[in-house]
Structure formats: C-alpha cells, structure tokens
Design an enzyme around this catalytic site. Sequence first.
Site, PDB file in Angstrom:
ATOM      1  N   GLU A 144       9.582   8.380 -17.389  1.00  0.00           N
ATOM      2  CA  GLU A 144       8.185   8.793 -17.587  1.00  0.00           C
ATOM      3  C   GLU A 144       7.704   8.419 -18.983  1.00  0.00           C
ATOM      4  O   GLU A 144       6.570   7.964 -19.178  1.00  0.00           O
ATOM      5  CB  GLU A 144       8.048  10.303 -17.384  1.00  0.00           C
ATOM      6  CG  GLU A 144       8.292  10.740 -15.949  1.00  0.00           C
ATOM      7  CD  GLU A 144       8.368  12.254 -15.843  1.00  0.00           C
ATOM      8  OE1 GLU A 144       7.374  12.860 -15.458  1.00  0.00           O
ATOM      9  OE2 GLU A 144       9.437  12.834 -16.140  1.00  0.00           O
ATOM     10  N   LYS A 197      16.476  21.741 -11.895  1.00  0.00           N
ATOM     11  CA  LYS A 197      15.737  20.502 -12.186  1.00  0.00           C
ATOM     12  C   LYS A 197      16.575  19.434 -12.876  1.00  0.00           C
ATOM     13  O   LYS A 197      17.389  19.700 -13.747  1.00  0.00           O
ATOM     14  CB  LYS A 197      14.518  20.805 -13.075  1.00  0.00           C
ATOM     15  CG  LYS A 197      13.379  21.501 -12.376  1.00  0.00           C
ATOM     16  CD  LYS A 197      12.770  20.716 -11.206  1.00  0.00           C
ATOM     17  CE  LYS A 197      11.951  19.529 -11.647  1.00  0.00           C
ATOM     18  NZ  LYS A 197      10.635  19.893 -12.148  1.00  0.00           N
ATOM     19  N   HIS A 227       0.822  -1.219   0.000  1.00  0.00           N
ATOM     20  CA  HIS A 227       0.000   0.000   0.000  1.00  0.00           C
ATOM     21  C   HIS A 227       0.854   1.267   0.000  1.00  0.00           C
ATOM     22  O   HIS A 227       0.433   2.291   0.533  1.00  0.00           O
ATOM     23  CB  HIS A 227      -0.953   0.036   1.207  1.00  0.00           C
ATOM     24  CG  HIS A 227      -1.678  -1.248   1.448  1.00  0.00           C
ATOM     25  ND1 HIS A 227      -2.911  -1.528   0.900  1.00  0.00           N
ATOM     26  CD2 HIS A 227      -1.327  -2.362   2.145  1.00  0.00           C
ATOM     27  CE1 HIS A 227      -3.294  -2.739   1.270  1.00  0.00           C
ATOM     28  NE2 HIS A 227      -2.351  -3.278   2.019  1.00  0.00           N
ATOM     29  N   SER A 258      15.221  21.463 -16.995  1.00  0.00           N
ATOM     30  CA  SER A 258      14.040  22.287 -17.253  1.00  0.00           C
ATOM     31  C   SER A 258      14.487  23.554 -17.964  1.00  0.00           C
ATOM     32  O   SER A 258      15.578  24.062 -17.713  1.00  0.00           O
ATOM     33  CB  SER A 258      13.367  22.640 -15.926  1.00  0.00           C
ATOM     34  OG  SER A 258      12.611  23.822 -16.066  1.00  0.00           O
TER      35      SER A 258
END
Length: 465
Positions: free
Chosen positions: A289, A282, A155, A276
């Site tokens: 992804e 970043k 979980h 970024s």
Amino acid sequence: MALWGGRFEEGVDDFTQRFGASLPMDKQMYAEDIAGSRAHAKMLAHQGVISADDAAQIDAGLAGILADIEAGSFAFDINDEDIHMAVEGELTRRIGEAGKRLHTGRSRNDQVITDTRLMAKRLCATLMEGNIALRKVLVQVAESHPGTIMPGYTHMQHAQPVLFAHHMLAYYWMFQRDFARLAFACDQADENPLGNAALAGTTYPLDRRMTAQELGFGGVTANSLDATSNRDFLLDLNYACSVGMMHLSRLCEEIILWSTSEFGFITLSDGYSTGSSIMPQKKNPDFAELIRGKSGRVYGDLMALLTTMKGLPLAYNKDMQEDKEGVIDAAGTLADSMRCAAGMIATMTVHEDAMLASARKGFMAATDVADYLAKKGMPFREAHAVVGHLVLLCEKRGIQLEDLSLADLRAESDLFEEDVVGQLDLRNIVDARTTEGGTASAAVAEQLERVRETLAADEAVLASR
Ligand code: ARG
C-alpha cells in the site's frame, strides 16, 4: 559577508539567508562538486591559466575537504548558502591565496549544473541497478511456477485463463521499458556544461573537452545559454521515476488484491506484512500500500519541476535552485520502492490451488467453445450467441460449462461432438494460445528467451556506464 561581499554594504538577515540557501539539499552533491572543482583546477593549470603549484594546492585542499565530509567531521554552515560556496570558502580558509584562484573562468551557474548532471548520472545508475534486481526477482518467480494457471482479467472480470508466469512477466516488460527510460535520462545528463561560466562562455582559454574527459562526460554542451539553464535531463529522470512508480503501484495493487480472503492467491511473508493494534487476526499488506501511495509524491516531483521551469527566460534564474529536491526525492522513493517490492515478491507464497480453483469459475472456456464452433463452419458471431446462451443456462442452473452434458450442448448446436471436452480444459485453453507473446507454455518459454536477452543487454548497458 558572502563571497560577493565587494559590492555590498550589508548582508541579508538570518531568515532570508536560510530562505535563499540550498545547502541543506545540495550538500548531497558534495562529491560531485569537489570532483568538478578538481577537474576545473587541473584544466586551468594545463591551459596555463593558474600555476601548477596553485593547482596542486587546490587539489590537495579539495581532497582533504572530501575526506572530512566523508568522515562526518565537516561542519556545514548555512551562511555558506550552497555546496559550491561551502567548499570554496573552506578551501580558501585551508590553503589561502591559491584557493581564491579556483573560481577563475567559472560561475556557480555552470558549476551547479555540472554537479547536478553528475548527480543525475549517479542516481540513474543506482536506479538501473535496482530495476535489474527487481526484474530478476520477477523472472525467478515466473520460472518457479511454470505451469500455474490463474484467471486472466479484463474489467476485473474473469476473461480467459493465463499462466501466472505470463502475468508476472507482463510486469517484467513494464520494468524493462523503465530501464530504457532511465538509460535515456542518463544519456541526457551526459554532456559537460562546465566552462560556460555564468551564461555566455568565458574569455579564458578553457579546454571543455578536457574537463569532460576528467569527469566522465560523453560530450560537451553546444550552447552556453542552453547549458546553464537546461534542466530537461532532470525532467526526464523525474518522468522515468513517475512511470516506474506507476508500474509498481499497479503491481502492488494486484498484490493487495491477491492477498485478500476473497482472492487468496498469495500470502505475503511476515517480513513484508504488518499487524493491527486492535484486531489480532490481521495481516496487512502495508508495504504494498505504501509503495502504491508513494507514487503520488513522485508524480508531484515531476509536476513541480515542470511548473518551475515553465516561462523561465534564458538563462540561469534562481528558480532553478528548486530543481534538486524533487529529483532526489523521486529517485530515492523509486529506489526504495523497487527494493521493497523485490523483497516482497521474492518472499511471498503463491497458492497455486487457489489460482486454479478461481480459474475454474467464470466460464473462461467460452471463447474457446465459440472458436470450436467457428472452426467447424459456424460464423463466429453466431457461435458467440450460441455460447452466450449456454452460459446463461449454466448461470440459471448454477453450474460451469464443463458440467453441461453433450445433450445440453447439442440442443444448442449439432456441431458439438465428444471432442468438445478438450475445449473445456483450462490447460488446453492456455496452451492453445501459441501466438508469439501469447500465454501458451511454449510461447512463454520463448518469451523467457527474450527476457534473458534483454536482461543481459541491459546489464551490459549498466556495466558500460
Ligand atoms: N544554489 C544555486 C542553485 O542551486 C547555485 C547557482 C546559483 N547561482 C546564482 N547566480 N545565484 O541553483
């Protein structure tokens, strides 16, 4: 005018020609199409259906076309509709009369499925190779961090400590099963449909076993109607790709989480990160992804073909022309994604301290403390409640279980003695899980034996194809 010009007075217009054409997609099967035609011509001559001289001219002509396509000097023309007509048309332009005999006892319906089966086998072999390479990286990462402890989750909550190696090997087994699915899809593609002609077989004395042998098929299909309309092996391949992408997506999700400031378990190498355009600090896990995102299109490829095939009557229908784009996309996406994931994992930095520090949080010794009491005679349900109460106490005081004094523990149960300290040590907790397939160092070492056995067996499967 098309190859069937005899029955027609007019052709289709340019738009309709393009709409009906599969050439932009099926030209990727040029090598398979030419191999199929060479095998067919050789067999026709062997069976006395065409002359040896015609067969020799056909073979030389096809070899020339193959060389030109590979050299990039072959100009495909959309008016040819598909790869079969492009190659046959060009052959006849090059060698004349003999070229017109190639299509004897053959239809594009058995030709396209022969090509597609050969292509599916090729795609499976490439994917199986990529799958093994990815698994080797997982094993290598597991072996380089043999004792590293991390939190195990259920979980998404801290559950019990596990070895990082054990966690990585969990993915090894997912990909191992993917290999089996790819091998199955490859086996499903491995029957020769050539010689079934349009739908019913042919009146020529074709030797289908001979073309099977020539083309490296393991057998021949049993029913001409089924053979010319069966696309199941493509569904098997699309399914194998879908499950493979699902597994990669799960792995990438963890990589994305682990590289957050909150987790800090890993740092991706610069080669597998992006920055970024506005935020100078970043470092984004874009490629993880992207792999996670690409699972969507591969599932789509599976659904598209299932839906195309639904309700099709026997035998060939033009709907089936839609079969190739999805499978080429699915296989290409999985191959690239496996390659990218393998590079990403091989080059990431594992922060062992951060994993261990995190594992110290979340009362992950609780089960073992309950087991300690149960082994001393307390019914497990009761022990569960006692430890639950201790956790509550820790939460109120803002401490961990190992910070409790023996007096605190004994206030809950007089079964607690000095030796409880051992139950609170993460390494002891991990190493106590010695069941076969468990996370103890000894069990993981045994698991690695099985890993090596399956790798060797799968490499042998790949080599035998
Ligand atoms: N381009 C077709 C396909 O990909 C080849 C078979 C066409 N056969 C036919 N009778 N129209 O399915």
